[in-house]
Structures are given as C-alpha cells and as structure tokens.
Design a protein around this motif. Structure first.
Motif, PDB file in Angstrom:
ATOM      1  N   THR A 120       0.598  -0.996   0.409  1.00  0.00           N
ATOM      2  CA  THR A 120       0.078  -0.293  -0.052  1.00  0.00           C
ATOM      3  C   THR A 120       1.216   1.218   0.067  1.00  0.00           C
ATOM      4  O   THR A 120       0.279   2.233  -0.566  1.00  0.00           O
ATOM      5  N   PHE A 121       1.627   1.226   0.996  1.00  0.00           N
ATOM      6  CA  PHE A 121       2.452   2.850   0.941  1.00  0.00           C
ATOM      7  C   PHE A 121       3.412   2.607  -0.251  1.00  0.00           C
ATOM      8  O   PHE A 121       3.176   3.482  -0.606  1.00  0.00           O
ATOM      9  N   THR A 122       3.794   1.631  -0.838  1.00  0.00           N
ATOM     10  CA  THR A 122       4.941   1.284  -1.930  1.00  0.00           C
ATOM     11  C   THR A 122       3.830   2.221  -3.334  1.00  0.00           C
ATOM     12  O   THR A 122       4.988   2.891  -3.901  1.00  0.00           O
ATOM     13  N   VAL A 172       6.773 -11.737   1.955  1.00  0.00           N
ATOM     14  CA  VAL A 172       7.341 -11.940   2.982  1.00  0.00           C
ATOM     15  C   VAL A 172       7.568 -10.322   4.339  1.00  0.00           C
ATOM     16  O   VAL A 172       8.617 -10.117   3.405  1.00  0.00           O
ATOM     17  N   PRO A 173       6.811 -10.333   4.678  1.00  0.00           N
ATOM     18  CA  PRO A 173       6.949  -9.232   5.870  1.00  0.00           C
ATOM     19  C   PRO A 173       7.679  -8.699   6.443  1.00  0.00           C
ATOM     20  O   PRO A 173       9.327  -9.778   6.784  1.00  0.00           O
ATOM     21  N   PRO A 197       8.308   2.317   5.181  1.00  0.00           N
ATOM     22  CA  PRO A 197       7.053   1.210   6.286  1.00  0.00           C
ATOM     23  C   PRO A 197       7.067  -0.117   4.798  1.00  0.00           C
ATOM     24  O   PRO A 197       7.334   0.696   3.380  1.00  0.00           O
ATOM     25  N   ASP A 198       6.251  -0.918   4.901  1.00  0.00           N
ATOM     26  CA  ASP A 198       5.724  -1.838   4.416  1.00  0.00           C
ATOM     27  C   ASP A 198       6.942  -2.851   3.466  1.00  0.00           C
ATOM     28  O   ASP A 198       6.487  -2.693   2.252  1.00  0.00           O
ATOM     29  N   HIS A 257       4.454  -2.561   9.796  1.00  0.00           N
ATOM     30  CA  HIS A 257       4.408  -3.821  10.052  1.00  0.00           C
ATOM     31  C   HIS A 257       6.153  -4.782  11.171  1.00  0.00           C
ATOM     32  O   HIS A 257       6.839  -4.083  10.739  1.00  0.00           O
ATOM     33  N   ASP A 258       5.382  -5.979  11.548  1.00  0.00           N
ATOM     34  CA  ASP A 258       6.847  -6.282  11.667  1.00  0.00           C
ATOM     35  C   ASP A 258       6.971  -7.261  10.979  1.00  0.00           C
ATOM     36  O   ASP A 258       6.784  -7.425   9.891  1.00  0.00           O
TER      37      ASP A 258
END
Length: 453
Positions: A100-102, A140-141, A147-148, A177-178
């Motif tokens: 989303t942010f990207t 993979v987060p 962010p993101d 996110h973590d």
C-alpha cells in the motif's frame, strides 16, 4: 538467451556490486519477472562526471523481449528501488505489484509523468501468495527504514529463491508491520534453493540498532540545544520522523519539514494512515518568524546533495529561512560511500556560519540506526531460511565478499559472488556465467533517457 522449463535463473541488471539502482530479473520456462526498478544519484566513483544526476540500469535486455515479462515487483518505496519506474515502465508495459505505502509513493511519481492512469498497479498485502505467470510469489513482511517493506519468495517447478531486498531484524520498528521469525522458519522448512541477500552492512559486527532505541539520544541532543535544531535524515524514514515529532512535542518545539521529498513522504504516510502528528507541523514559510529555541526542523540533504534543503541552508539560499550562529545540525544518518567529500564541504560551510554539528560518532547515545542487517542478523536469517546457495547483492564488492565469507562460515553450502550482467543459475545446477549480458546505464537528460556507457 531465454530460460526453458528446466531453468531457474537470477540476472541482476543493477544493484549487484554497487549500492543503489536496483533492478533484477528472475527467469523460468520462457518467462521473466522483474524485481525493483530504482535509480542512483551519482557515478560509481562519486564524481558524477557524466553530467547525469539521475541514473538507472538499462533494461534493454528485457524491454527488447517485453512480451516475456510477467510483471514488475516492488519490494519497498526507496528511490533506489522504485525511482526508475516512471522512466522505464513505458519500455516494459507490464503490471506493477506493490504494497500500500509503496504504491502510494509510486502513484505520486506517476502523476508527475502523466502516467498515473496508464500503469496497472496491483496492491498486495504482506503475506500474500499467488501465481504470476509460471512463478509462485510470496510477499514476506520485513522491517527496514521505510514502511511496508517485503521480501519475496519466488518458487518454480524446478527451484526457489528468497529475494530479501533491503531488511533488518528490528524488534521495535515503530511504524508499519513487524517481521515474523516463525514465517522465516516456515519458509526454510518449505525448502529454499537460493537466498539473494542484502549485503550493505555485512562487514559490520553485531546487530543493527532498532528505531525504538533512538528517542533518548535524539531527545538529549535536541533538548540541550540553545537555538534552532535541524535534523538531517533520510526523508523516507517515517519511523525516524515519528520519533522527532514526539520529541518536538516533548521539548515544546514546532516541527517543520524542509525538502520536497520529506513533505511528499509524510503526505503519502498520512494518506495510508501511517502519520498521526499533523498538529505539530508548521508550514516552511512561517518558520523564520518563530523563536529559534522553539523550532525543530527536519531537512533533506544528509548526503550533501547539491539541491537539497540542508545544502541550500549552508549557502544561505533557502527561501524561507536562514541559519544563525548557535543553531545546531544533527546528522541522524551516516554517509553513503562516495558522498563523504560533499558532506564535508557542506559541513565546513555550516561551521563557518557558527552552526554546531552533531554526528552519530560524537554522541554517547545512539541517534541513528541503519536499515540494513549486520553480521549477527545475517547469521540468524541464514539459520531460519537454511538456503543451499547464497548470492550477495545490494552492496559494493567488499560488502558482498564479506557476506560470502559469513555465509560460508555459517554453513551455507554454496556462495556465488558476481556483478551486474552475470547470470546466476539456480537450477538445474548451481553456476555463474560471467558477463552473460552487457549492462549499461541510462541517464535522465533534457531529451529524455540517454545511454551513458
């Protein structure tokens, strides 16, 4: 040169043997995926003597066969990963995949190039897994300095790769996110042939600092400063900006953002729900009228770039503000290799104005955290993912050699260290073909893109 159904290939066009300008291809069964599409703002030797300030990898190898390209995957929103998309996409004309942010950061770039309604963007969520052509792609987060961020597991019928892109193991990233140790371990259990891994800080021992560890050090320096405080940091680091916004409130200072990229990044973060400090922000044109001791500024220009806010302040050419003796500049960033001379010239001008300069090397408590993994983090990820092959990227040759040695020491069976244009064969066998294609650069000039080597 086209992969068949037995092949799984990795082909870097940019970002392998250098920091920045990331662009890579994965090939299998007559199809290709592109991962990232970034720019760099200097020549490899730092002189920028080509005359082109903005440069990117030449995509000619894939643009000449764009019908085989199944998509462009963006791992995060840093300029060296997305900055070339508006210039390169018309040569590719494929779907772009981004979180989303990207996607929001990219959309703003596309507006400037009149492409926003032409480029198909598919929004993905961390953890998503789906097919793109013959490729099975999992997002993979990660944690990083923006962010993101996501790494990519790219699976085929004959082999698999974990493309880390930029990452670190941050237990307190503050914004976004973590990461999940369990998810990394699950990926390892699924079987990974190759890990294509960030090398930027592979030569640094220990573990990178968390963004959550910086508040005390920055608060100590800002609260003790008698005049204006200007913090130079990377404008894309929303977590660092979040920390500075909280410090502005705690020290009764008004927060101002100097530099277009900073303002744009905060606007994008607000648009996707990642910024909650609008009450602390003051428009730049009002900053010169406020008492100096009540002003905290965040400025672009930590790398001494000529057109940035801090550099313009150092030559007293910033439209709304001039610095005074007794003001303080805090560098919440370290020099990217090649930028040292420009930074020192800028700092000499600031010192000549009577401005105090504070760097991460002159403080007792940390004021900067890298967005990249040090040796301990690399060894942890190796153990969790357990690849059979390590390919170091995202670094200059000495960073990549350091990671190769670390991977060998950690028990990874094979290491292949190469450069842009080398073809890394992941399947059916592990090998490297040196100089498989010629890699050139494109520069952004008045007449559009120009090949510069």
């Amino acid at each position: 040169m086209t992969p068949d159904r037995r092949d799984f290939w990795f082909l870097p066009l940019g970002g392998c043997g250098e920091i920045g300008m990331n662009m890579s291809l994965y090939g299998h069964d007559d199809q290709w995926l592109m991962v990232d599409c970034g720019v760099t703002f200097r020549d490899p030797d730092g002189t920028n003597n080509t005359g082109y300030h903005v440069q990117m990898a030449d995509p000619n190898f894939i643009s000449s066969q764009s019908e085989l390209l199944q998509g462009l995957l963006l791992t995060h929103a840093h300029e060296d990963h997305i900055g070339a998309v508006p210039h390169i996409w018309p040569l590719l004309r494929c779907t772009v995949y981004a979180t989303t942010f990207t996607a929001e950061m990219l959309r703003r770039k596309l507006v400037e190039h009149n492409l926003v309604d032409k480029v198909p963007i598919r929004i993905v969520s961390p953890g998503d897994r789906f097919d793109i052509g013959v490729f099975d792609v999992e997002w993979v987060p990660h944690t990083h300095s923006i962010p993101d961020p996501c790494g990519l597991v790219i699976r085929t019928d004959v082999g698999s790769a974990f493309h880390t892109a930029d990452w670190k193991l941050d237990p307190k990233p503050l914004v976004g996110h973590d990461y999940s140790k369990q998810r990394y371990q699950d990926i390892g259990q699924s079987g990974i042939n190759a890990m294509i891994c960030d090398s930027t800080c592979a030569d640094q021992p220990g573990h990178s600092l968390s963004e959550g560890e910086l508040y005390d050090g920055l608060f100590e320096q800002i609260s003790a400063a008698p005049g204006r405080v200007i913090v130079a940091c990377f404008g894309s680091n929303i977590a660092r900006l979040d920390t500075l916004a909280r410090i502005a409130t705690a020290t009764h200072r008004h927060l101002g953002l100097l530099g277009r990229s900073l303002i744009n990044t905060v606007s994008a973060a607000r648009a996707v729900g990642l910024w909650e400090h609008k009450e602390t922000l003051v428009d730049a044109e009002h900053l010169g009228y406020l008492p100096r001791e009540n002003v905290l500024l965040v400025a672009t220009g930590s790398q001494g770039e000529p057109r940035t806010a801090l550099n313009r302040l150092s030559v007293d050419r910033f439209q709304h503000l001039s610095l005074d003796a007794g003001d303080t500049v805090i560098f919440s960033a370290r020099a990217i290799p090649g930028n040292e001379e420009g930074i020192e010239q800028m700092n000499a001008r600031l010192r000549g104005m009577g401005v105090s300069i504070i760097t991460p090397d002159t403080t007792n408590k940390p004021i900067h955290a890298s967005g990249h993994p040090s040796a301990d983090e690399l060894e942890l990820l190796y153990g969790w993912v357990n690849p059979t092959l390590l390919v170091p990227v995202h670094g200059e040759p000495h960073h990549m050699q350091a990671q190769s040695k670390l991977a060998k020491k950690s028990g990874i069976r094979d290491q292949l260290c190469g450069k842009n244009g080398d073809l890394f064969r992941i399947a059916p066998n592990t090998s490297i073909q040196r100089d498989a294609i010629q890699c050139n650069r494109l520069g952004v000039g008045r007449k559009g893109l120009q090949r510069i080597n």
